[in-house]
Structures are given as C-alpha cells and as structure tokens.
Design a protein around this motif. Structure first.
Motif, PDB file in Angstrom:
ATOM      1  N   MET A  92       0.848  -1.214   0.000  1.00  0.00           N
ATOM      2  CA  MET A  92       0.000   0.000   0.000  1.00  0.00           C
ATOM      3  C   MET A  92       0.876   1.255   0.000  1.00  0.00           C
ATOM      4  O   MET A  92       1.732   1.440   0.873  1.00  0.00           O
ATOM      5  N   GLY A 100      -3.941  12.124   1.845  1.00  0.00           N
ATOM      6  CA  GLY A 100      -4.997  12.819   2.579  1.00  0.00           C
ATOM      7  C   GLY A 100      -6.228  13.110   1.737  1.00  0.00           C
ATOM      8  O   GLY A 100      -7.070  13.923   2.107  1.00  0.00           O
ATOM      9  N   ASN A 131       4.400   4.089  12.017  1.00  0.00           N
ATOM     10  CA  ASN A 131       3.807   4.707  10.829  1.00  0.00           C
ATOM     11  C   ASN A 131       2.378   5.171  11.161  1.00  0.00           C
ATOM     12  O   ASN A 131       1.392   4.497  10.892  1.00  0.00           O
ATOM     13  N   LYS A 140      -9.082   3.218  11.237  1.00  0.00           N
ATOM     14  CA  LYS A 140     -10.318   3.889  10.842  1.00  0.00           C
ATOM     15  C   LYS A 140     -11.152   2.989   9.931  1.00  0.00           C
ATOM     16  O   LYS A 140     -12.384   3.031   9.953  1.00  0.00           O
TER      17      LYS A 140
HETATM   18  C1  LIG Z   1      -0.587   5.445   4.690  1.00  0.00           C
HETATM   19  C2  LIG Z   1      -0.982   6.006   3.338  1.00  0.00           C
HETATM   20  C3  LIG Z   1      -1.120   4.834   2.345  1.00  0.00           C
HETATM   21  C4  LIG Z   1      -2.327   6.745   3.455  1.00  0.00           C
HETATM   22  O1  LIG Z   1      -2.730   7.127   2.153  1.00  0.00           O
HETATM   23  P1  LIG Z   1      -3.775   8.345   1.924  1.00  0.00           P
HETATM   24  O2  LIG Z   1      -4.294   8.237   0.551  1.00  0.00           O
HETATM   25  O3  LIG Z   1      -3.131   9.616   2.315  1.00  0.00           O
HETATM   26  O4  LIG Z   1      -4.904   7.985   2.998  1.00  0.00           O
HETATM   27  P2  LIG Z   1      -6.417   8.478   2.932  1.00  0.00           P
HETATM   28  O5  LIG Z   1      -6.472   9.883   2.421  1.00  0.00           O
HETATM   29  O6  LIG Z   1      -7.239   7.466   2.217  1.00  0.00           O
HETATM   30  O7  LIG Z   1      -6.806   8.523   4.476  1.00  0.00           O
HETATM   31  C5  LIG Z   1      -7.732   7.639   5.054  1.00  0.00           C
HETATM   32  C6  LIG Z   1      -7.617   7.756   6.568  1.00  0.00           C
HETATM   33  O8  LIG Z   1      -6.294   7.398   6.994  1.00  0.00           O
HETATM   34  C7  LIG Z   1      -5.896   8.207   8.120  1.00  0.00           C
HETATM   35  N1  LIG Z   1      -4.716   8.987   7.740  1.00  0.00           N
HETATM   36  C8  LIG Z   1      -4.203   9.121   6.493  1.00  0.00           C
HETATM   37  N2  LIG Z   1      -3.106   9.908   6.534  1.00  0.00           N
HETATM   38  C9  LIG Z   1      -2.945  10.288   7.821  1.00  0.00           C
HETATM   39  C10 LIG Z   1      -1.977  11.086   8.498  1.00  0.00           C
HETATM   40  N3  LIG Z   1      -0.950  11.669   7.844  1.00  0.00           N
HETATM   41  N4  LIG Z   1      -2.097  11.235   9.844  1.00  0.00           N
HETATM   42  C11 LIG Z   1      -3.095  10.665  10.509  1.00  0.00           C
HETATM   43  N5  LIG Z   1      -4.054   9.894   9.921  1.00  0.00           N
HETATM   44  C12 LIG Z   1      -3.973   9.700   8.602  1.00  0.00           C
HETATM   45  C13 LIG Z   1      -7.063   9.100   8.426  1.00  0.00           C
HETATM   46  O9  LIG Z   1      -7.850   8.427   9.393  1.00  0.00           O
HETATM   47  C14 LIG Z   1      -7.805   9.153   7.114  1.00  0.00           C
HETATM   48  O10 LIG Z   1      -9.146   9.393   7.243  1.00  0.00           O
HETATM   49  P3  LIG Z   1      -9.699  10.924   7.329  1.00  0.00           P
HETATM   50  O11 LIG Z   1      -9.023  11.691   6.243  1.00  0.00           O
HETATM   51  O12 LIG Z   1     -11.157  10.770   7.119  1.00  0.00           O
HETATM   52  O13 LIG Z   1      -9.323  11.397   8.684  1.00  0.00           O
HETATM   53  C15 LIG Z   1       0.073   7.028   2.833  1.00  0.00           C
HETATM   54  O14 LIG Z   1       0.354   7.957   3.853  1.00  0.00           O
HETATM   55  C16 LIG Z   1       1.369   6.392   2.369  1.00  0.00           C
HETATM   56  O15 LIG Z   1       1.492   5.972   1.222  1.00  0.00           O
HETATM   57  N6  LIG Z   1       2.378   6.308   3.280  1.00  0.00           N
HETATM   58  C17 LIG Z   1       3.677   5.723   2.920  1.00  0.00           C
HETATM   59  C18 LIG Z   1       3.582   4.234   2.589  1.00  0.00           C
HETATM   60  C19 LIG Z   1       2.916   3.478   3.691  1.00  0.00           C
HETATM   61  O16 LIG Z   1       3.073   3.773   4.866  1.00  0.00           O
HETATM   62  N7  LIG Z   1       2.169   2.422   3.305  1.00  0.00           N
HETATM   63  C20 LIG Z   1       1.481   1.559   4.246  1.00  0.00           C
HETATM   64  C21 LIG Z   1       2.216   0.260   4.375  1.00  0.00           C
HETATM   65  S1  LIG Z   1       1.432  -0.793   5.596  1.00  0.00           S
END
Ligand SMILES: CC(C)(COP(=O)(O)OP(=O)(O)OC[C@H]1O[C@@H](n2cnc3c(N)ncnc32)[C@H](O)[C@@H]1OP(=O)(O)O)[C@@H](O)C(=O)NCCC(=O)NCCS
Length: 171
Positions: A92, A100, A131, A140
């Motif tokens: 992922m 976000g 993380n 969530k």
């Molecule tokens: C983790 C990751 C995949 C989230 O992707 P994203 O598209 O930004 O996430 P979304 O916008 O769908 O967020 C969904 C929920 O996740 C949580 N969330 C996402 N980013 C967050 C942040 N920086 N801090 C806190 N909560 C967060 C929130 O609960 C959010 O819901 P909300 O916006 O209604 O509050 C992204 O930050 C990423 O690629 N990180 C680096 C790689 C990684 O860590 N992969 C996971 C491996 S297990």
C-alpha cells in the motif's frame, strides 16, 4: 479526486507498476519489508511476471491509482493457498503530494469488495508501528491488532503489527 482512476494492473503495464513500486520503496523505506535495493535489480521479465497471475497460478488483485497516466498509488490484495479465507494487503502506497485525499481508502475498499467476492472472511496486513498515517488508516477502516509484533526486517529496530478485519457480506 475525480481525476484519480484506480485500475487493475495487467502484465503489459509492468513498467507503470515498476515505477510506482520503486518510488514507494525509495520514498517510504520504513513502510515495507522489502527494500529499494532488493527490487531495483529485478529484471524486466521479473517485473512483468509479478503481474502475470495466471502464469504464477495465484489469486491476487494488483491495483494502481493513476492521475493523468502517472502512477500515484498502489496496493495488492493477495490470497495465499491453501488459506482461501484470508485476503492479505501488501504494498500500500500513495504518492506524497496526493495523500490525505482518500486514495488509500479507495484502494482498501476495492480490495475489500474483491475479497468478499472471493468468499474471504478476513483481510490481514502488517503495519510498522511508528507509521502513524498507516496505523490510523487501517484503524479507521476497522482493522484491529491481531498477533504479536514482528521485526520489519532481520535486525531492524522497527516492528510490524499484524492487523485484521473480519468481513461480512455487506460492503
Ligand atoms: C498510509 C498512506 C497509504 C495513506 O494514504 P492516503 O491516501 O493519504 O490515505 P487516505 O487519504 O485514504 O486517508 C484515510 C484515513 O487514513 C488516516 N490517515 C491518512 N493519513 C494520515 C496522516 N498523515 N495522519 C493521521 N491519519 C492519517 C485518516 O484516518 C484518514 O481518514 P480521514 O481523512 O477521514 O481522517 C500514505 O500515507 C502512504 O502511502 N504512506 C507511505 C507508505 C505506507 O506507509 N504504506 C502503508 C504500508 S502498511
């Protein structure tokens, strides 16, 4: 985020997948068990064959999120034989400038729909405990901690929390 499209990757799209996957490993090295150095040396044939599910005789859902033809997110659903009840989530990642905006949630929903269609009763993943964004994302969504912490990689000070979510027939 109307312009972002989530598609299932085909073997012919291996270059798109390679670009996104190597970007993810370089950009977020603490998020994955594998490393950029391990995967940067894979041959073109190996990248293609990862997506050749029939040839590998595996049941998986390799997803890519695209914005104007550029890869901005990836995630895999994966069912390992012989336990066909569990759909695992791997790789992922969402491009930093598009975080976000609900892309990861959309990827998870697609995998959940696929897993339900396959008759799975559980989805499972591992997340590095430090993380915060990913832990929050999965919490969530409804995942809960399940099982003992594991090393991210041999000798790494980082640890991974296994998490699961029970599925039901209502999407
Ligand atoms: C983790 C990751 C995949 C989230 O992707 P994203 O598209 O930004 O996430 P979304 O916008 O769908 O967020 C969904 C929920 O996740 C949580 N969330 C996402 N980013 C967050 C942040 N920086 N801090 C806190 N909560 C967060 C929130 O609960 C959010 O819901 P909300 O916006 O209604 O509050 C992204 O930050 C990423 O690629 N990180 C680096 C790689 C990684 O860590 N992969 C996971 C491996 S297990």
């Amino acid at each position: 985020m109307n312009e972002v499209e989530i598609k299932i990757l085909t073997p012919d799209e291996w270059e798109l997948y390679k670009l996104a996957r190597l970007n993810s490993l370089k950009e977020s090295p603490d998020s994955f068990g594998s490393t950029y150095d391990q995967e940067a040396v894979l041959s073109d044939a190996e990248w293609r064959s990862r997506l050749d599910l029939k040839f590998r005789d595996i049941d998986a859902l390799p997803l890519i999120a695209e914005l104007k033809g550029q890869p901005v997110g990836i995630a895999w659903g994966f069912i390992h034989k012989p336990n066909l009840q569990v759909a695992h989530i791997y790789q992922m990642w969402v491009s930093p400038e598009l975080r976000g905006k609900g892309i990861a949630k959309s990827l998870l929903l697609k995998i959940k729909t696929w897993a339900l269609g396959r008759g799975c009763s559980l989805m499972a993943l591992g997340v590095t405990t430090s993380n915060e964004a990913a832990v929050n994302l999965y919490r969530k969504f409804g995942f809960i901690a399940a099982g003992q912490l594991e090393e991210l990689r041999t000798g790494s000070p980082l640890v991974v929390q296994p998490m699961t979510i029970e599925l039901n027939s209502v999407v």
